[in-house]
Design a protein around this motif. Sequence first.
Motif, short mmCIF file in Angstrom:
data_model
loop_
_atom_site.label_atom_id
_atom_site.label_comp_id
_atom_site.label_asym_id
_atom_site.label_seq_id
_atom_site.Cartn_x
_atom_site.Cartn_y
_atom_site.Cartn_z
N ASP A 25 -79.13 54.10 -39.51
CA ASP A 25 -79.68 53.33 -38.66
C ASP A 25 -78.42 52.55 -37.86
O ASP A 25 -78.86 52.12 -36.80
CB ASP A 25 -80.75 52.12 -39.34
CG ASP A 25 -82.07 53.03 -39.82
OD1 ASP A 25 -82.59 53.79 -39.02
OD2 ASP A 25 -82.15 52.68 -40.88
N ASP A 26 -77.46 52.29 -38.76
CA ASP A 26 -76.36 51.62 -37.87
C ASP A 26 -74.91 51.79 -38.80
O ASP A 26 -74.93 52.18 -39.73
CB ASP A 26 -76.66 50.06 -37.93
CG ASP A 26 -75.63 49.19 -36.94
OD1 ASP A 26 -75.04 49.83 -36.36
OD2 ASP A 26 -75.84 48.08 -37.04
N ILE A 27 -73.94 51.64 -38.00
CA ILE A 27 -72.71 51.67 -38.70
C ILE A 27 -71.91 50.31 -38.19
O ILE A 27 -71.78 49.81 -37.23
CB ILE A 27 -71.71 52.84 -37.93
CG1 ILE A 27 -72.29 54.39 -38.20
CG2 ILE A 27 -70.14 52.77 -38.46
CD1 ILE A 27 -71.55 55.27 -37.54
N LYS A 28 -71.41 49.72 -39.36
CA LYS A 28 -70.50 48.42 -39.17
C LYS A 28 -69.27 48.74 -39.82
O LYS A 28 -68.98 49.38 -40.76
CB LYS A 28 -71.48 47.22 -40.20
CG LYS A 28 -72.79 46.98 -39.43
CD LYS A 28 -73.33 45.92 -39.99
CE LYS A 28 -74.88 45.52 -39.45
NZ LYS A 28 -74.74 45.18 -37.98
N LEU A 29 -68.21 48.05 -39.01
CA LEU A 29 -66.66 48.20 -39.65
C LEU A 29 -66.61 46.92 -40.45
O LEU A 29 -66.83 46.13 -40.04
CB LEU A 29 -65.85 48.27 -38.34
CG LEU A 29 -66.33 49.42 -37.30
CD1 LEU A 29 -65.04 49.26 -36.29
CD2 LEU A 29 -66.17 50.71 -37.90
N THR A 30 -65.88 47.37 -41.58
CA THR A 30 -65.50 46.21 -42.35
C THR A 30 -64.10 46.22 -42.68
O THR A 30 -63.20 47.10 -42.20
CB THR A 30 -66.00 46.32 -43.89
OG1 THR A 30 -65.74 47.62 -44.34
CG2 THR A 30 -67.65 46.31 -43.71
#
Length: 139
Positions: free
Chosen positions: A134-139
């Motif tokens: 559903d989503d990609i988040k950068l950490t």
Amino acid sequence: MRVTLSADAKRYIRLFAEETDINPLDCLIEGDRVVLLIPAGEMADAIGPDGHTVDRVEEKLGRKIELVENADTPAAFVASALAPAAVRGVTISEQGDRIAYAEVVEADRGIAIGSDGRRIETARKLAQRHYDIDDIKLT
């Protein structure tokens, strides 16, 4: 997951396959560029020596071509979609929404995001289409 392609996307895939003997798995048309998903292990052949193959296809299409290499796992796919950014690792969270957390080297955050957020948005679309992320988040 089944991907539905537009007539234009099918045409771009067919032209790329005719020029390279590589059959892209997916095609996104995003403004002035075409993003093609290349089967795993075929990226070097798709690019060609010194990028000449891609250059030739770009001339025929009259559009910029971007290539993303497919992968066997969702985590590897997300890392590939964010390339050439250096991704240290990807964790997929399945608590409610399915979210991929990509640990990107700080110096490469801008590369992972891309101009006007184009690279990460493309990665999100491809990850949704092929791995139900559903989503990609950068950490």
